[in-house]
Design a protein around this motif. Sequence first.
Motif, mmCIF file in Angstrom:
data_model
loop_
_atom_site.group_PDB
_atom_site.id
_atom_site.type_symbol
_atom_site.label_atom_id
_atom_site.label_comp_id
_atom_site.label_asym_id
_atom_site.label_seq_id
_atom_site.Cartn_x
_atom_site.Cartn_y
_atom_site.Cartn_z
ATOM 1 N N TYR A 11 -8.382 -3.121 1.576
ATOM 2 C CA TYR A 11 -6.922 -3.053 1.620
ATOM 3 C C TYR A 11 -6.291 -4.410 1.373
ATOM 4 C CZ TYR A 11 -7.008 -5.148 6.269
ATOM 5 O OH TYR A 11 -7.183 -6.005 7.315
ATOM 6 N N TRP A 12 -6.918 -5.473 1.847
ATOM 7 C CA TRP A 12 -6.316 -6.791 1.692
ATOM 8 C C TRP A 12 -6.371 -7.279 0.240
ATOM 9 C CZ3 TRP A 12 -9.660 -10.670 0.222
ATOM 10 C CH2 TRP A 12 -11.017 -10.460 0.485
ATOM 11 N N HIS A 13 -7.285 -6.725 -0.556
ATOM 12 C CA HIS A 13 -7.279 -7.037 -1.989
ATOM 13 C C HIS A 13 -5.979 -6.533 -2.635
ATOM 14 C CE1 HIS A 13 -11.850 -7.083 -1.647
ATOM 15 N NE2 HIS A 13 -11.513 -8.308 -2.014
ATOM 16 N N TRP A 14 -5.591 -5.312 -2.282
ATOM 17 C CA TRP A 14 -4.365 -4.744 -2.827
ATOM 18 C C TRP A 14 -3.142 -5.515 -2.346
ATOM 19 C CZ3 TRP A 14 -3.785 -1.778 -6.823
ATOM 20 C CH2 TRP A 14 -4.823 -0.922 -7.224
ATOM 21 N N ILE A 15 -3.134 -5.893 -1.083
ATOM 22 C CA ILE A 15 -1.988 -6.618 -0.545
ATOM 23 C C ILE A 15 -1.870 -7.989 -1.197
ATOM 24 C CG2 ILE A 15 -1.022 -7.646 1.555
ATOM 25 C CD1 ILE A 15 -2.132 -5.178 3.057
ATOM 26 N N LEU A 16 -2.987 -8.690 -1.366
ATOM 27 C CA LEU A 16 -2.942 -9.982 -2.056
ATOM 28 C C LEU A 16 -2.549 -9.822 -3.521
ATOM 29 C CD1 LEU A 16 -6.015 -11.913 -0.615
ATOM 30 C CD2 LEU A 16 -3.600 -12.346 -0.215
ATOM 31 N N PHE A 17 -3.038 -8.784 -4.154
ATOM 32 C CA PHE A 17 -2.656 -8.491 -5.536
ATOM 33 C C PHE A 17 -1.149 -8.259 -5.635
ATOM 34 C CE2 PHE A 17 -2.167 -5.059 -8.826
ATOM 35 C CZ PHE A 17 -2.363 -5.861 -9.932
ATOM 36 N N ALA A 39 4.281 -1.814 -5.298
ATOM 37 C CA ALA A 39 3.365 -0.673 -5.410
ATOM 38 C C ALA A 39 1.965 -1.069 -4.942
ATOM 39 C CB ALA A 39 3.326 -0.151 -6.837
ATOM 40 N N GLY A 40 1.525 -2.286 -5.279
ATOM 41 C CA GLY A 40 0.218 -2.760 -4.827
ATOM 42 C C GLY A 40 0.156 -2.903 -3.310
ATOM 43 N N ILE A 41 1.224 -3.387 -2.715
ATOM 44 C CA ILE A 41 1.262 -3.528 -1.258
ATOM 45 C C ILE A 41 1.235 -2.155 -0.589
ATOM 46 C CG2 ILE A 41 2.720 -4.287 0.668
ATOM 47 C CD1 ILE A 41 3.592 -6.637 -1.185
ATOM 48 N N TRP A 61 -1.324 3.523 -7.578
ATOM 49 C CA TRP A 61 -0.647 2.297 -7.994
ATOM 50 C C TRP A 61 0.097 2.499 -9.314
ATOM 51 C CZ3 TRP A 61 -1.616 -1.239 -12.099
ATOM 52 C CH2 TRP A 61 -0.826 -2.391 -12.043
ATOM 53 N N LEU A 62 -0.553 3.140 -10.270
ATOM 54 C CA LEU A 62 0.104 3.408 -11.553
ATOM 55 C C LEU A 62 1.314 4.325 -11.378
ATOM 56 C CD1 LEU A 62 -3.017 3.877 -13.851
ATOM 57 C CD2 LEU A 62 -1.377 1.989 -13.902
ATOM 58 N N PHE A 68 8.837 3.353 -9.401
ATOM 59 C CA PHE A 68 9.709 2.239 -9.020
ATOM 60 C C PHE A 68 10.444 1.673 -10.226
ATOM 61 C CE2 PHE A 68 6.883 1.038 -5.144
ATOM 62 C CZ PHE A 68 7.437 2.080 -4.416
ATOM 63 N N LEU A 69 9.729 1.486 -11.340
ATOM 64 C CA LEU A 69 10.364 0.948 -12.546
ATOM 65 C C LEU A 69 11.382 1.926 -13.131
ATOM 66 C CD1 LEU A 69 7.333 -0.774 -14.271
ATOM 67 C CD2 LEU A 69 9.353 -1.887 -13.315
ATOM 68 N N PHE A 70 11.077 3.197 -13.093
ATOM 69 C CA PHE A 70 12.012 4.199 -13.601
ATOM 70 C C PHE A 70 13.318 4.185 -12.810
ATOM 71 C CE2 PHE A 70 13.766 8.518 -13.385
ATOM 72 C CZ PHE A 70 14.061 8.717 -14.721
ATOM 73 N N PHE A 71 13.211 4.219 -11.480
ATOM 74 C CA PHE A 71 14.422 4.232 -10.663
ATOM 75 C C PHE A 71 15.173 2.908 -10.747
ATOM 76 C CE2 PHE A 71 12.460 7.911 -8.480
ATOM 77 C CZ PHE A 71 13.498 8.802 -8.717
#
Length: 80
Positions: A11-17, A39-41, A61-62, A68-71
Amino acid sequence: MIDYLSSNVFYWHWILFGLALVTTELFATYFIMVWLGLAGIVVGILQLATGIDLSIQVIIWLSLSSIFLFFWHKLLPSKL
């Protein structure tokens, strides 16, 4: 290779990403990296809470990045 990644992405890989993507927004002022990082967080928090598989994490994530980008694009006033 996929088995290695599935067992070694925490999980911390995604949060750092996500934080790294948000930080890159300081250098690129298009406000796009913020949504990818957010989204990564969110994926990191979901992985911590549920322990989902890597392929599902990438799909989430995708999907979240696209949503998020659409809205964000819909809420942005048109300059034309």
